[in-house]
Structures are given as structure tokens and as C-alpha cells.
Enzyme design. Structure first.
Site, short mmCIF file in Angstrom:
data_model
loop_
_atom_site.label_atom_id
_atom_site.label_comp_id
_atom_site.label_asym_id
_atom_site.label_seq_id
_atom_site.Cartn_x
_atom_site.Cartn_y
_atom_site.Cartn_z
N HIS A 106 0.83 -1.20 0.00
CA HIS A 106 0.00 0.00 0.00
C HIS A 106 0.86 1.25 0.00
CE1 HIS A 106 -3.93 1.91 0.46
NE2 HIS A 106 -3.23 2.88 1.02
N LYS B 3 -8.24 -1.10 6.10
CA LYS B 3 -8.48 -1.79 4.82
C LYS B 3 -7.54 -2.97 4.67
CE LYS B 3 -8.04 2.03 2.47
NZ LYS B 3 -8.37 3.43 2.29
N ARG C 238 -13.49 12.90 4.11
CA ARG C 238 -12.22 13.59 4.33
C ARG C 238 -11.74 14.28 3.06
NH1 ARG C 238 -8.63 9.04 5.76
NH2 ARG C 238 -7.00 10.60 5.78
N ASP D 9 -14.58 3.12 6.62
CA ASP D 9 -13.53 3.86 5.91
C ASP D 9 -14.07 4.44 4.61
OD1 ASP D 9 -10.79 4.78 5.42
OD2 ASP D 9 -10.92 3.40 3.74
N SER E 72 -7.12 4.60 8.31
CA SER E 72 -7.78 4.37 7.03
C SER E 72 -7.05 3.24 6.27
CB SER E 72 -7.77 5.67 6.21
OG SER E 72 -8.03 5.42 4.87
N1 URA Z 1 -4.72 6.37 1.45
C1 URA Z 1 -5.70 5.80 2.19
O1 URA Z 1 -6.13 4.69 1.95
N2 URA Z 1 -6.19 6.51 3.20
C2 URA Z 1 -5.76 7.73 3.51
O2 URA Z 1 -6.25 8.30 4.46
C3 URA Z 1 -4.74 8.32 2.75
C4 URA Z 1 -4.22 7.61 1.72
#
Ligand code: URA
Length: 420
Positions: free
Chosen positions: A82, A187, A168, A161, A183
Site C-alpha cells: 500500500h 483496509k 475527508r 472507511d 484508514s
Molecule cells: N490512502 C488511504 O487509503 N487513506 C488515507 O487516508 C490516505 C491515503
């Protein structure tokens, strides 16, 4: 419990209890807390922060807000990666087939563009026919059959999320270490991979402005993942100029394909190799980063990584003809060069500004339900440290609206700083 009291508590910089955090997540997900109150709490968190314990509790509450993937039916150590988000960050498009070609299954849930940054799913959807909507059964079958599957965030995974992320994006509450950490990690935990490698970016084009803040975010996320029983690793990378040369959905897919064919720009490849090394080591395919790098290099040279991309695109309904002939990817009507206004060396490219220009051309979202234009974007001709003559193109704007393209060219010129 009342949301008003929770907002007020955080506004005064006090710590929230596990019960309050769980209550907020449950009621916001169910819809009994309106967006305006959730936005007020997000802003209070943004300003006053959360400690590691609150962040872990927020992450777990969000991870448990919906279904969780059980990937135990896929053989091997499943790896995920990620990025905290950047400009021109097409790493997942290259890394996923590259690592899968080296024998580590990559099963990954990816996101859409947020703020000034692009998202992998938006990029993949610029390939005609490509579907980023896989059922859990398809995801697992594909993970076993080709060792590679990528899906968007399904409605039932981390719904908390999904709602918070969209909110956001439009309330200037993205740049907060606890909100980003919770966040991302909610995930990642819900998506079920055994090994998670994080690309934590810092600099003008990243959510973290300094290397220190990126390190803090990386440590926090690594700690959360480790506490949740996952193998974790993080790479800190520079986002003070766009990664590679292309910024924009289909333009980045093109660059990723070239990279898989051995023609990737050095900065982009270095990021892919640094992350790939960690994924191969955590996934058990290599016993050292050096061995991993050799394997990754071989997968590019032999064409195995590119072949994996073709198999993957085909498995998810995409037109492999558009991978083999990238002129078949969405193309913008106008190409507008951005000439250098003086002779000298490029010393700075305002990276975030380049991301914003791409959004303004239609390549990103200004509002959460906006449709994006896959064809538009910017292709840089010059990066930091390169010489330019006055009048030479610094970049080329790809636009579908001429007027917007011309405005974008002007903004792009301002984004470059050239010194004699
Ligand atoms: N990527 C994400 O999944 N969440 C965030 O808050 C920022 C970048």
C-alpha cells in the site's frame, strides 16, 4: 452517549475511550450520525491528533465495521502493498505483476484517487473492459490460478472507511497521521493478506511533508499491523517531484506497461525494486533483499512480469490488445507543450501542484461523486536536475478541453523552478 460530547472532547484535545471510538464508528456506518458531525470530529482529530492506542482502536473498529476477507484458501504467503499516495504513483500496476511473476501471490484491494493524488483503481479502469469489482470467490480463485488479483473496495469491506475517506476528501481532513494510519490499516487488515509492505511517501506531493512525519506514520502502521498478527515492512520514499514522467490515469498505465517491458524511468523502478525486495522476503521467495533484486530484474528481462500483466488484465475482463498497443488506451484530444521560460537547470517541480493540475483537467475528483476523465494528464519532459533551453518543452499537457488545457499549461510552467 452523544456525538456532540465526543466532538467536544476531541476539540479540547482529550483522549477518546475505546467505547467512544467504537460507538462513533458503529453509528456513523449505520447512518445515524450525519456527515456534518462526523466532519467536525474528523477536523478535531486532524487538529488535536490521537495517540497510538486511540489509533489502534480506531483502526480495529473500522476494520470490523464490515465483512473481512478470508484468504486462507489461497496457497502461500499472500502479500499486499500500500502506498500512502503520491503524484504519478503507478507503482502497484508494475509491482503486482512483477512480484506475482516471482512466485509470491499478490492479492490486493486498491483505492481511488484522493485529494491531489491518483488511485490505482481509477488507473486500471482506463484499460477498456477492466473490472475492478471481484466477488470474494473470484478474488480467491484468481489468487490461486494466476497468483494475482486486484479489486476495489467492495461495499461490505470497511464501510466505515469508505464513508470517512470520501468525507475527508472534501473537508480538507486528509492530512492527519492517525486518520491516514487507521484508514490504510483498517483496509489492509480487512483485506486479509499475511504480509503487508507499505510505501510511505514524504515531500511536497505526499500527505506527509517531512521524512520524519513519514517515518512516524510508517512506525505507527507497522505497529498496528504487527499487533494484528501480520508480517509488516515499510519503505520511506521521496515524493518531492512526480514519480516517473506520466501523471494521469491512462498515461500512467502506458508508463507502467513500458516499465514492465524494461523501459521504466529510474526513480520509478527504484521504488518498485525497493518494495518488491520486501515483498519477496516477507513472502518467502527470497532470503535477502539482494537475492530478491536479482529475481525481480530477471522477471523484467525475461518478460515474465509483462506476461503476468497480460494474464491479469485478461482475467479481469480487460482488453489485452490495449496493453499490447497502448495507442488503444484512452487518448486526449489536445497536446499542449509547456515551454521553459528560461535556460538553466530544473531545481524544483511543485509536485502537489502537478497533481492538482491533473485533477483540474478532469483526471481527479473535485467532489466525491465526480466522474474522472481517464485520458487527460501531464507528461513531464524534464525532471529535477535536468538542463533545459529556453522554449524547450518542460512537459506536455494532455487535455480534452482546450481552454482548460491552456490554463493547465500556464499553471504547469509556474510549477517549475529553473535556475541558471
Ligand atoms: N490512502 C488511504 O487509503 N487513506 C488515507 O487516508 C490516505 C491515503
Amino acid at each position: 452517549m452523544r456525538i456532540y460530547d465526543i466532538i467536544e472532547k476531541k476539540r479540547f484535545g482529550k483522549k477518546l475511550s475505546e467505547e467512544e471510538i467504537r460507538w462513533f464508528i458503529r453509528h456513523y456506518t449505520e447512518g445515524s450520525i450525519p456527515d456534518y458531525q462526523a466532519a467536525a470530529l474528523l477536523m478535531a482529530i486532524c487538529i488535536n491528533g490521537m495517540d497510538a492506542k486511540e489509533t489502534l482502536q480506531l483502526t480495529l473498529a473500522m476494520a470490523e465495521s464490515g465483512a473481512r476477507m478470508d484468504l486462507s484458501a489461497i496457497r502461500g504467503i499472500k502479500a499486499d502493498k500500500h502506498s500512502t499516495g503520491g503524484v504519478g504513483d503507478k507503482v502497484s500496476l508494475i509491482l503486482a505483476p512483477l512480484v506475482a511473476a516471482c512466485g509470491v501471490p499478490v492479492v490486493k484491494m486498491s483505492g481511488r484517487g484522493l485529494g491531489h493524488t491518483g488511485g490505482t483503481i481509477d488507473k486500471l479502469e482506463s484499460i477498456p473492459g477492466f473490472s475492478a469489482v471481484l466477488t470474494e470467490e473470484q478474488f480467491i480463485r484468481q489468487g490461486n490460478e494466476i497468483g494475482l488479483a486486484m479489486t476495489g473496495q467492495s461495499a461490505d469491506l470497511t464501510p466505515a472507511d469508505q464513508k470517512l475517506y470520501a468525507l475527508r476528501d472534501v473537508t480538507a481532513t486528509v492530512e492527519s497521521i492517525p486518520l491516514i494510519a487507521s484508514s490504510i490499516m483498517s483496509k489492509k487488515l480487512a483485506a486479509g493478506a499475511d504480509a503487508i509492505v507499505l510505501d510511505v511517501k514524504w515531500g511536497d506531493g505526499a500527505f506527509m511533508k517531512t521524512r520524519e512525519a513519514a517515518q512516524e506514520l510508517a512506525d505507527l502502521m507497522t505497529e498496528i499491523g504487527t499487533q494484528a498478527g501480520r508480517k509488516m515492512s515499510a519503505v520511506i520514499s521521496d515524493m518531492n517531484q512526480p514519480l516517473g514522467m506520466a501523471v494521469g490515469n491512462a498515461l500512467e498505465v502506458k508508463e507502467a506497461i513500458a516499465a514492465l517491458q524494461g523501459n521504466g524511468p529510474a526513480d520509478l523502478m527504484e521504488d518498485c525494486y525497493a518494495l518488491g525486495e520486501q515483498m519477496l522476503c516477507l513472502g518467502g521467495a527470497a532470503d535477502s533483499p539482494e537475492t530478491a533484486r536479482v529475481l525481480l530484474g530477471q522477471a523484467i528481462r525475461t518478460g515474465a512480469a509483462y506476461e503476468k500483466m497480460l494474464v491479469w488484465v485478461s482475467a479481469q475482463g480487460g482488453d489485452t490488445g490495449a496493453i499490447q498497443d497502448t495507442d488503444r488506451l484512452p487518448t486526449a484530444r489536445y497536446r499542449i507543450p509547456v515551454p521553459a521560460d528560461e535556460t538553466g537547470t530544473v531545481v524544483r517541480i511543485a509536485c502537489r501542484q502537478i497533481g492538482t493540475i491533473c485533477g483540474m483537467l478532469g483526471g481527479g475528483r473535485m467532489e466525491k461523486d465526480d466522474r474522472i476523465d481517464p485520458a487527460v494528464g501531464i507528461v513531464l519532459e524534464k525532471k529535477c536536475g535536468m538542463r533545459t533551453e529556453k522554449g524547450e518543452p518542460l512537459a506536455v499537457i494532455h487535455a480534452n478541453d482546450k481552454k482548460r488545457g491552456e490554463e493547465a499549461a500556464e499553471m504547469c510552467m509556474q510549477a517549475y523552478q529553473i535556475e541558471k
